[in-house]
Design a protein around this motif. Structure first.
Motif, PDB file in Angstrom:
ATOM      1  N   HIS A 226     -53.468-108.055  -3.436  1.00 40.49           N
ATOM      2  CA  HIS A 226     -53.826-107.051  -4.037  1.00 40.49           C
ATOM      3  C   HIS A 226     -53.779-105.505  -4.187  1.00 40.49           C
ATOM      4  CE1 HIS A 226     -56.038-110.781  -2.947  1.00 40.49           C
ATOM      5  NE2 HIS A 226     -57.094-110.590  -3.823  1.00 40.49           N
ATOM      6  N   LEU A 227     -52.666-105.198  -3.850  1.00 37.94           N
ATOM      7  CA  LEU A 227     -51.808-103.884  -4.089  1.00 37.94           C
ATOM      8  C   LEU A 227     -52.663-103.166  -5.013  1.00 37.94           C
ATOM      9  CD1 LEU A 227     -48.158-104.816  -2.927  1.00 37.94           C
ATOM     10  CD2 LEU A 227     -50.829-103.698  -0.754  1.00 37.94           C
ATOM     11  N   ASP A 228     -53.038-103.943  -5.984  1.00 34.97           N
ATOM     12  CA  ASP A 228     -53.569-103.112  -7.149  1.00 34.97           C
ATOM     13  C   ASP A 228     -55.054-102.461  -6.991  1.00 34.97           C
ATOM     14  OD1 ASP A 228     -54.504-105.176  -7.064  1.00 34.97           O
ATOM     15  OD2 ASP A 228     -54.345-105.289  -9.579  1.00 34.97           O
ATOM     16  N   ARG A 229     -55.935-102.924  -5.677  1.00 30.58           N
ATOM     17  CA  ARG A 229     -56.486-102.294  -5.330  1.00 30.58           C
ATOM     18  C   ARG A 229     -56.551-101.458  -4.502  1.00 30.58           C
ATOM     19  NH1 ARG A 229     -60.470-104.742  -2.767  1.00 30.58           N
ATOM     20  NH2 ARG A 229     -59.947-107.628  -2.407  1.00 30.58           N
ATOM     21  N   PRO A 230     -57.881-100.735  -3.829  1.00 28.76           N
ATOM     22  CA  PRO A 230     -58.369 -99.883  -2.579  1.00 28.76           C
ATOM     23  C   PRO A 230     -57.950-101.130  -1.624  1.00 28.76           C
ATOM     24  CG  PRO A 230     -59.809 -98.990  -4.207  1.00 28.76           C
ATOM     25  CD  PRO A 230     -58.677-100.470  -5.157  1.00 28.76           C
ATOM     26  N   LEU A 231     -58.104-100.981  -1.031  1.00 28.31           N
ATOM     27  CA  LEU A 231     -57.688-101.981   0.238  1.00 28.31           C
ATOM     28  C   LEU A 231     -58.471-101.573   1.721  1.00 28.31           C
ATOM     29  CD1 LEU A 231     -55.150-103.912  -0.604  1.00 28.31           C
ATOM     30  CD2 LEU A 231     -56.524-104.630  -0.517  1.00 28.31           C
ATOM     31  N   PRO A 232     -59.390-100.807   1.719  1.00 22.96           N
ATOM     32  CA  PRO A 232     -60.257-100.147   3.257  1.00 22.96           C
ATOM     33  C   PRO A 232     -60.158-100.684   3.986  1.00 22.96           C
ATOM     34  CG  PRO A 232     -62.079-100.666   1.643  1.00 22.96           C
ATOM     35  CD  PRO A 232     -61.108-100.925   1.070  1.00 22.96           C
ATOM     36  N   ARG A 267     -46.952-100.404  -0.312  1.00 22.57           N
ATOM     37  CA  ARG A 267     -47.340-100.248  -2.223  1.00 22.57           C
ATOM     38  C   ARG A 267     -45.988 -99.826  -2.637  1.00 22.57           C
ATOM     39  NH1 ARG A 267     -52.649-100.733  -3.230  1.00 22.57           N
ATOM     40  NH2 ARG A 267     -54.086-100.396  -0.960  1.00 22.57           N
ATOM     41  N   VAL A 268     -45.262 -98.431  -1.748  1.00 20.07           N
ATOM     42  CA  VAL A 268     -43.602 -98.007  -2.558  1.00 20.07           C
ATOM     43  C   VAL A 268     -42.774 -99.103  -2.699  1.00 20.07           C
ATOM     44  CG1 VAL A 268     -42.348 -96.726  -1.917  1.00 20.07           C
ATOM     45  CG2 VAL A 268     -44.523 -96.218  -1.156  1.00 20.07           C
ATOM     46  N   ALA A 269     -42.883 -99.561  -1.874  1.00 16.51           N
ATOM     47  CA  ALA A 269     -41.797-101.369  -2.136  1.00 16.51           C
ATOM     48  C   ALA A 269     -42.065-101.707  -3.727  1.00 16.51           C
ATOM     49  CB  ALA A 269     -41.960-102.779  -1.096  1.00 16.51           C
ATOM     50  N   HIS A 270     -43.765-102.378  -3.796  1.00 18.48           N
ATOM     51  CA  HIS A 270     -43.365-103.226  -4.851  1.00 18.48           C
ATOM     52  C   HIS A 270     -44.021-102.181  -6.521  1.00 18.48           C
ATOM     53  CE1 HIS A 270     -46.041-105.670  -7.605  1.00 18.48           C
ATOM     54  NE2 HIS A 270     -46.939-105.136  -7.776  1.00 18.48           N
ATOM     55  N   ALA A 271     -43.672-100.537  -6.191  1.00 18.37           N
ATOM     56  CA  ALA A 271     -43.677 -99.893  -7.201  1.00 18.37           C
ATOM     57  C   ALA A 271     -42.286 -99.734  -6.868  1.00 18.37           C
ATOM     58  CB  ALA A 271     -43.831 -98.755  -6.617  1.00 18.37           C
ATOM     59  N   ARG A 272     -41.498 -99.833  -5.905  1.00 18.89           N
ATOM     60  CA  ARG A 272     -39.422-100.136  -6.387  1.00 18.89           C
ATOM     61  C   ARG A 272     -39.188-101.147  -7.412  1.00 18.89           C
ATOM     62  NH1 ARG A 272     -37.762 -98.347  -1.018  1.00 18.89           N
ATOM     63  NH2 ARG A 272     -35.224 -98.758  -2.027  1.00 18.89           N
ATOM     64  N   HIS A 273     -40.238-102.536  -7.164  1.00 18.89           N
ATOM     65  CA  HIS A 273     -39.106-103.672  -7.661  1.00 18.89           C
ATOM     66  C   HIS A 273     -40.063-103.760  -9.101  1.00 18.89           C
ATOM     67  CE1 HIS A 273     -39.210-107.865  -7.952  1.00 18.89           C
ATOM     68  NE2 HIS A 273     -40.351-107.712  -9.050  1.00 18.89           N
ATOM     69  N   LEU A 274     -41.172-102.306  -9.700  1.00 17.82           N
ATOM     70  CA  LEU A 274     -41.470-102.852 -10.591  1.00 17.82           C
ATOM     71  C   LEU A 274     -40.419-101.660 -11.602  1.00 17.82           C
ATOM     72  CD1 LEU A 274     -45.452-102.812 -10.193  1.00 17.82           C
ATOM     73  CD2 LEU A 274     -43.735-104.382 -10.829  1.00 17.82           C
ATOM     74  N   VAL A 285     -47.140 -98.148 -13.324  1.00 23.27           N
ATOM     75  CA  VAL A 285     -46.648 -98.870 -12.726  1.00 23.27           C
ATOM     76  C   VAL A 285     -46.880 -98.610 -11.374  1.00 23.27           C
ATOM     77  CG1 VAL A 285     -43.910 -98.613 -10.565  1.00 23.27           C
ATOM     78  CG2 VAL A 285     -44.116 -99.340 -12.904  1.00 23.27           C
ATOM     79  N   ALA A 286     -47.708 -97.261 -10.939  1.00 23.44           N
ATOM     80  CA  ALA A 286     -48.560 -96.672  -9.833  1.00 23.44           C
ATOM     81  C   ALA A 286     -49.820 -97.395  -9.798  1.00 23.44           C
ATOM     82  CB  ALA A 286     -48.703 -95.386 -10.122  1.00 23.44           C
ATOM     83  N   ALA A 287     -50.130 -97.465 -10.819  1.00 22.61           N
ATOM     84  CA  ALA A 287     -51.418 -98.396 -10.777  1.00 22.61           C
ATOM     85  C   ALA A 287     -50.998-100.539 -10.360  1.00 22.61           C
ATOM     86  CB  ALA A 287     -52.709 -97.976 -11.917  1.00 22.61           C
ATOM     87  N   ASP A 288     -50.949-100.666 -10.987  1.00 20.07           N
ATOM     88  CA  ASP A 288     -50.659-101.463 -10.641  1.00 20.07           C
ATOM     89  C   ASP A 288     -50.374-101.823  -9.059  1.00 20.07           C
ATOM     90  OD1 ASP A 288     -51.027-102.102 -12.573  1.00 20.07           O
ATOM     91  OD2 ASP A 288     -48.923-103.225 -13.188  1.00 20.07           O
ATOM     92  N   SER A 289     -49.081-100.819  -8.757  1.00 19.89           N
ATOM     93  CA  SER A 289     -48.422-100.651  -6.639  1.00 19.89           C
ATOM     94  C   SER A 289     -49.867-100.171  -6.690  1.00 19.89           C
ATOM     95  CB  SER A 289     -47.376 -99.781  -6.830  1.00 19.89           C
ATOM     96  OG  SER A 289     -47.828 -99.179  -7.431  1.00 19.89           O
ATOM     97  N   GLY A 290     -50.869 -99.490  -7.025  1.00 14.75           N
ATOM     98  CA  GLY A 290     -52.268 -99.466  -5.660  1.00 14.75           C
ATOM     99  C   GLY A 290     -51.734 -97.832  -5.490  1.00 14.75           C
ATOM    100  N   LEU A 291     -51.003 -97.667  -6.503  1.00 19.10           N
ATOM    101  CA  LEU A 291     -50.571 -95.969  -5.686  1.00 19.10           C
ATOM    102  C   LEU A 291     -51.436 -94.811  -6.670  1.00 19.10           C
ATOM    103  CD1 LEU A 291     -46.868 -96.020  -4.889  1.00 19.10           C
ATOM    104  CD2 LEU A 291     -48.394 -95.652  -3.733  1.00 19.10           C
TER     105      LEU A 291
END
Length: 322
Positions: A226-232, A267-274, A285-291
């Motif tokens: 669920h990295l693509d959404r806020p996780l409070p 989130r950064v690791a997932h962005a790098r993968h994308l 990429v930023a949105a899908d990784s939650g950044l």
């Protein structure tokens, strides 16, 4: 072909000795051709003792170091408790002096003491096994020791924390050299994760105040989907069925990191993968990784590895798109 030379010293740990051959020696390109030539040497070409009940014969002497693009030094038993004079067996400093100035040097576990004794880590960040970190700091105060990480990549010098962290470091270098597709394939063949969560702080021997059944593992696994959404923090604690205070304490005990920092790393690791395996626009990429935004992605990536998303993609793009 990139040549990796592993230097085996008397008292070498057999497990760590085999890591480079297993990781780099398994790596192949799209055509199936080997990407690395891995060779193992001793100082004089003679068999070396191990810290187990057997010796190991090698095919090369230290002259092999002259042609190395990467030199790997596994730990050996004298590093653990011997005086400083014994970390440098006769001929070792001379042998390492044959390494080309542009070659990478990788230490695994307490082999970092060798690099420390040679002055190669002065004014650099480095790591070693957490159990020996305080001793390392007292002996080499100029080194910026970080006992919380699995490995430190300083460009030419790479230090791995201990044992299996050598696998993490070698997979990291494989990923740096040839991208995530190759590194992931090798990781799958070796049945290990392409990268591990957190650092070695999670492995430090210390009392656990709560029962082992109270764990954040399931919540961490859920968060990764669920990295693509806020996780409070409150949502994470609720998912783990803990109070926020208990969740934060348990999370740090298990990962070595506070939840927010761990999430940013994922989130950064997932962005790098994308960026490596897709042609998605940077803002996607930023949105899908939650950044959030492309600007946020640029900031986080620059902080983590010092490059922009576009530069990173140009370096590691595998040619796969979707």
């Amino acid at each position: 072909m990139h040549r990796v030379v592993v230097l085996a010293l008397n008292g070498v740990y057999p497990f760590e000795l085999g890591i480079a051959g297993r990781i780099f020696g398994t790596a192949t390109g799209p055509d199936g051709a080997a990407l690395y030539d891995v060779r193992t040497c001793s100082l004089d070409g003679a068999p070396v003792t191990t810290n187990a009940d057997f010796s190991i014969a090698v095919a090369y002497d230290s002259s092999a170091l002259e042609e190395a693009d990467t030199v790997v030094i596994p730990p050996f038993s004298t590093c653990d408790d011997a005086p400083e004079s014994e970390w440098m067996p006769g001929g070792l400093a001379c042998a390492l002096g044959r390494v080309r100035p542009d070659a990478r040097i990788v230490s695994i576990c307490t082999a970092a003491f060798v690099l420390g004794a040679l002055g190669l880590l002065d004014d650099r960040p480095a790591t070693t096994h957490w159990k020996q970190a305080d001793r390392f700091r007292s002996l080499f105060p100029r080194v910026r020791m970080d006992a919380d990480v699995l490995f430190v990549d300083e460009g030419r010098i790479v230090t791995a924390a201990g044992s299996a962290a050598g696998i993490d470091a070698c997979l990291h270098l494989l990923r740096r050299d040839h991208g995530s597709t190759v590194a992931n394939r090798v990781a799958r063949l070796c049945i290990v994760p392409p990268w591990r969560e957190g650092g070695q702080a999670q492995f430090i021997d210390r009392p656990i105040p709560e029962p082992a059944t109270a764990t954040t593992a399931a919540t961490r696994a859920w968060a990764l989907t669920h990295l693509d959404r806020p996780l409070p923090l409150t949502e994470l604690a609720t998912h783990a069925r803990m109070s926020v205070r208990t969740f934060c304490r348990r999370f740090r005990e298990e990962t070595g990191l506070p939840p927010g920092q761990w999430l940013t790393q994922q989130r950064v690791a997932h962005a790098r993968h994308l960026l490596e395996v897709t042609n998605l626009p940077i803002d996607r990429v930023a949105a899908d990784s939650g950044l959030g935004t492309a600007a946020s992605l640029r900031q986080h990536l620059s902080t983590a590895i010092g490059v922009s998303p576009t530069a990173y993609r140009q370096t590691f793009q595998t040619g796969t798109s979707r």
